[in-house]
Design a protein around this motif. Structure first.
Motif, PDB file in Angstrom:
ATOM      1  N   GLU A 115      47.457  31.432  31.370  1.00  0.00           N
ATOM      2  CA  GLU A 115      46.338  31.404  30.423  1.00  0.00           C
ATOM      3  C   GLU A 115      45.826  32.844  30.337  1.00  0.00           C
ATOM      4  N   ASN A 116      45.232  33.178  29.215  1.00  0.00           N
ATOM      5  CA  ASN A 116      44.759  34.548  29.013  1.00  0.00           C
ATOM      6  C   ASN A 116      43.672  34.929  30.011  1.00  0.00           C
ATOM      7  N   SER A 117      43.627  36.213  30.303  1.00  0.00           N
ATOM      8  CA  SER A 117      42.621  36.713  31.238  1.00  0.00           C
ATOM      9  C   SER A 117      42.503  38.218  31.083  1.00  0.00           C
ATOM     10  N   THR A 118      41.305  38.713  31.164  1.00  0.00           N
ATOM     11  CA  THR A 118      41.097  40.170  31.247  1.00  0.00           C
ATOM     12  C   THR A 118      40.564  40.515  32.633  1.00  0.00           C
ATOM     13  N   ARG A 119      39.430  39.903  33.012  1.00  0.00           N
ATOM     14  CA  ARG A 119      38.770  40.239  34.264  1.00  0.00           C
ATOM     15  C   ARG A 119      39.571  39.828  35.501  1.00  0.00           C
ATOM     16  N   THR A 120      39.924  38.548  35.577  1.00  0.00           N
ATOM     17  CA  THR A 120      40.574  38.049  36.795  1.00  0.00           C
ATOM     18  C   THR A 120      41.909  38.756  37.008  1.00  0.00           C
ATOM     19  N   HIS A 121      42.712  38.816  35.966  1.00  0.00           N
ATOM     20  CA  HIS A 121      44.045  39.409  36.080  1.00  0.00           C
ATOM     21  C   HIS A 121      43.961  40.884  36.509  1.00  0.00           C
ATOM     22  N   ASN A 122      43.174  41.649  35.778  1.00  0.00           N
ATOM     23  CA  ASN A 122      43.134  43.089  36.076  1.00  0.00           C
ATOM     24  C   ASN A 122      42.428  43.403  37.384  1.00  0.00           C
ATOM     25  N   ILE A 182      47.916  32.768  40.669  1.00  0.00           N
ATOM     26  CA  ILE A 182      48.330  31.959  39.507  1.00  0.00           C
ATOM     27  C   ILE A 182      47.112  31.458  38.740  1.00  0.00           C
ATOM     28  N   ARG A 183      47.158  31.631  37.417  1.00  0.00           N
ATOM     29  CA  ARG A 183      46.214  30.942  36.524  1.00  0.00           C
ATOM     30  C   ARG A 183      47.044  30.016  35.641  1.00  0.00           C
ATOM     31  N   HIS A 184      46.621  28.765  35.571  1.00  0.00           N
ATOM     32  CA  HIS A 184      47.412  27.771  34.829  1.00  0.00           C
ATOM     33  C   HIS A 184      46.469  26.760  34.188  1.00  0.00           C
ATOM     34  N   GLN A 213      39.022  24.478  39.140  1.00  0.00           N
ATOM     35  CA  GLN A 213      38.288  25.392  40.014  1.00  0.00           C
ATOM     36  C   GLN A 213      38.556  26.842  39.634  1.00  0.00           C
ATOM     37  N   HIS A 214      37.589  27.696  39.952  1.00  0.00           N
ATOM     38  CA  HIS A 214      37.775  29.152  39.788  1.00  0.00           C
ATOM     39  C   HIS A 214      37.164  29.790  41.041  1.00  0.00           C
ATOM     40  N   PRO A 215      37.861  29.628  42.180  1.00  0.00           N
ATOM     41  CA  PRO A 215      37.237  30.023  43.449  1.00  0.00           C
ATOM     42  C   PRO A 215      37.003  31.523  43.611  1.00  0.00           C
ATOM     43  N   SER A 216      37.849  32.355  42.996  1.00  0.00           N
ATOM     44  CA  SER A 216      37.606  33.798  43.155  1.00  0.00           C
ATOM     45  C   SER A 216      36.395  34.229  42.323  1.00  0.00           C
ATOM     46  N   GLN A 217      36.164  33.568  41.174  1.00  0.00           N
ATOM     47  CA  GLN A 217      34.941  33.826  40.401  1.00  0.00           C
ATOM     48  C   GLN A 217      33.728  33.391  41.214  1.00  0.00           C
ATOM     49  N   CYS A 218      33.864  32.263  41.911  1.00  0.00           N
ATOM     50  CA  CYS A 218      32.767  31.776  42.745  1.00  0.00           C
ATOM     51  C   CYS A 218      32.409  32.826  43.797  1.00  0.00           C
ATOM     52  N   HIS A 226      26.814  35.639  33.863  1.00  0.00           N
ATOM     53  CA  HIS A 226      27.774  35.002  32.950  1.00  0.00           C
ATOM     54  C   HIS A 226      29.162  35.411  33.444  1.00  0.00           C
ATOM     55  N   PRO A 227      30.093  34.475  33.600  1.00  0.00           N
ATOM     56  CA  PRO A 227      31.415  34.878  34.110  1.00  0.00           C
ATOM     57  C   PRO A 227      32.183  35.762  33.131  1.00  0.00           C
ATOM     58  N   ALA A 228      31.792  35.674  31.820  1.00  0.00           N
ATOM     59  CA  ALA A 228      32.486  36.396  30.734  1.00  0.00           C
ATOM     60  C   ALA A 228      33.917  35.863  30.578  1.00  0.00           C
ATOM     61  N   PRO A 229      34.550  35.965  29.428  1.00  0.00           N
ATOM     62  CA  PRO A 229      34.059  36.673  28.254  1.00  0.00           C
ATOM     63  C   PRO A 229      32.811  36.021  27.652  1.00  0.00           C
ATOM     64  N   VAL A 230      31.931  36.898  27.143  1.00  0.00           N
ATOM     65  CA  VAL A 230      30.663  36.457  26.558  1.00  0.00           C
ATOM     66  C   VAL A 230      30.824  36.307  25.050  1.00  0.00           C
TER      67      VAL A 230
HETATM   68  N1   CP Z   1      35.615  35.293  34.182  1.00  0.00           N
HETATM   69  C1   CP Z   1      36.941  35.221  33.919  1.00  0.00           C
HETATM   70  O1   CP Z   1      37.678  34.429  34.523  1.00  0.00           O
HETATM   71  O2   CP Z   1      37.364  36.072  32.952  1.00  0.00           O
HETATM   72  P1   CP Z   1      38.865  36.223  32.456  1.00  0.00           P
HETATM   73  O3   CP Z   1      39.215  34.918  31.737  1.00  0.00           O
HETATM   74  O4   CP Z   1      38.894  37.399  31.538  1.00  0.00           O
HETATM   75  O5   CP Z   1      39.733  36.380  33.658  1.00  0.00           O
END
Ligand code: CP
Length: 296
Positions: free
Chosen positions: A46-53, A99-101, A129-134, A255-259
């Motif tokens: 799944e798309n990601s900017t923050r978590t992936h990078n 992994i994000r799925h 769940q999004h434990p690393s965001q937590c 806010h976890p973003a994207p906003v």
């Molecule tokens: N907060 C968060 O998970 O952002 P990304 O989807 O950009 O990783």
């Protein structure tokens, strides 16, 4: 920790230890250098900017060998399953897969397999769940208030579809915070969430809250979204400029973003003095360094 997949499997003590380590990394601590090469692979379906990078930066800061996995260019396009993909990476010598799925609890099959030896770190599973965001959210709250005990935390928006709400409501409650929910009632499942906190109108809660945590509307997980009008959502459920003025002194916006600016919160508030949204992003690197170190 062998894996980091859901906060349900992590004790309060373990999470507090991870937080201590994340703060140490932020203060400049380094990881004990390892003699052998350690390989990580980041698989984002799944798309990601923050978590992936931030995982990539965390891995490089720890001196790990980072393999980027391209789902389109991989044998998944020939029909290979996620399990067989991970079995292959394991055989090649990968030590950790992030992994994000889109599938909830995709990780169960992987961590239960006796034939897989690598560690699984969940970068977000569907509406699970999004434990690393937590962890990065806890770190940001801890930096601000020093404690979780007795804090009043309002989570606003698309609760049912939000893996961030699910992880944070559970963990914050366990750590002694009082959680409240707000937003469209049809996006709040009483059955699942009432054990963590009540659902109320935002205007009845704002003045008492220490943290106002807004969630993105997860259009991609809605089957029917035709009636959604951004302006109406902002005025009825969002953090408008007028509502922000009624927040308690010292209270923060997260806010976890994207906003979606001017939907969940007013454009001007995103980088305003009450906002910790950029800090959350920065803390993501250190929280993820702590997670990777723990599973290694
Ligand atoms: N907060 C968060 O998970 O952002 P990304 O989807 O950009 O990783």
């Amino acid at each position: 920790l062998k894996h980091f997949t859901t906060i349900e499997n992590i004790s309060n003590e373990e999470i507090l230890t991870l937080l201590d380590r994340a703060h140490e990394f932020k203060a400049g601590a380094s990881w004990e250098p390892r003699k052998k090469q350690i390989f990580t692979s980041n698989l984002f379906f799944e798309n990601s900017t923050r978590t992936h990078n931030s995982f990539i930066i965390a891995e490089r800061k720890l001196g790990l060998e980072v393999l980027e996995f391209d789902a389109v260019g991989s044998s998944l396009s020939k029909g290979e399953t996620l399990y067989d993909t991970i079995l292959t990476l394991d055989a090649l010598g990968v030590d950790v897969c992030v992994i994000r799925h889109s599938q909830d609890q995709y990780y169960d099959e992987l961590i239960q397999s006796p034939n897989l030896h690598l560690a699984i770190v969940n970068g977000g599973d569907g509406s699970g769940q999004h434990p690393s965001q937590c962890l990065l959210d806890l770190m940001t709250i801890q930096e601000e208030f020093g404690t979780f005990e007795g804090l009043k935390i309002l989570i606003v928006g698309d609760i049912d579809h939000s893996r961030v709400a699910r992880s944070n409501a559970q963990m914050l409650t366990r750590l002694g915070a009082k959680v409240y929910f707000s937003g469209p009632e049809e996006w709040y499942s009483e059955e699942e969430f009432s054990e963590f906190g009540p659902h109320m109108q935002i205007d009845n809660l704002l003045g008492e809250m220490d943290v106002v945590m807004l969630l993105r509307v997860q259009h991609e997980r809605h089957t029917e979204d035709e009636g959604f009008i951004k302006e109406n959502y902002h005025q009825t459920f969002g953090l408008t400029l007028e509502r922000a003025k009624r927040m308690k002194s010292g209270a923060i916006i997260m806010h976890p973003a994207p906003v979606n600016r001017d939907v969940e919160l007013a454009d001007q508030l995103v980088e305003g003095s009450q906002s910790r949204i950029v800090k959350q992003m920065q803390n993501g690197v250190y929280a993820r360094m702590a997670i990777l170190e723990a599973v290694l």
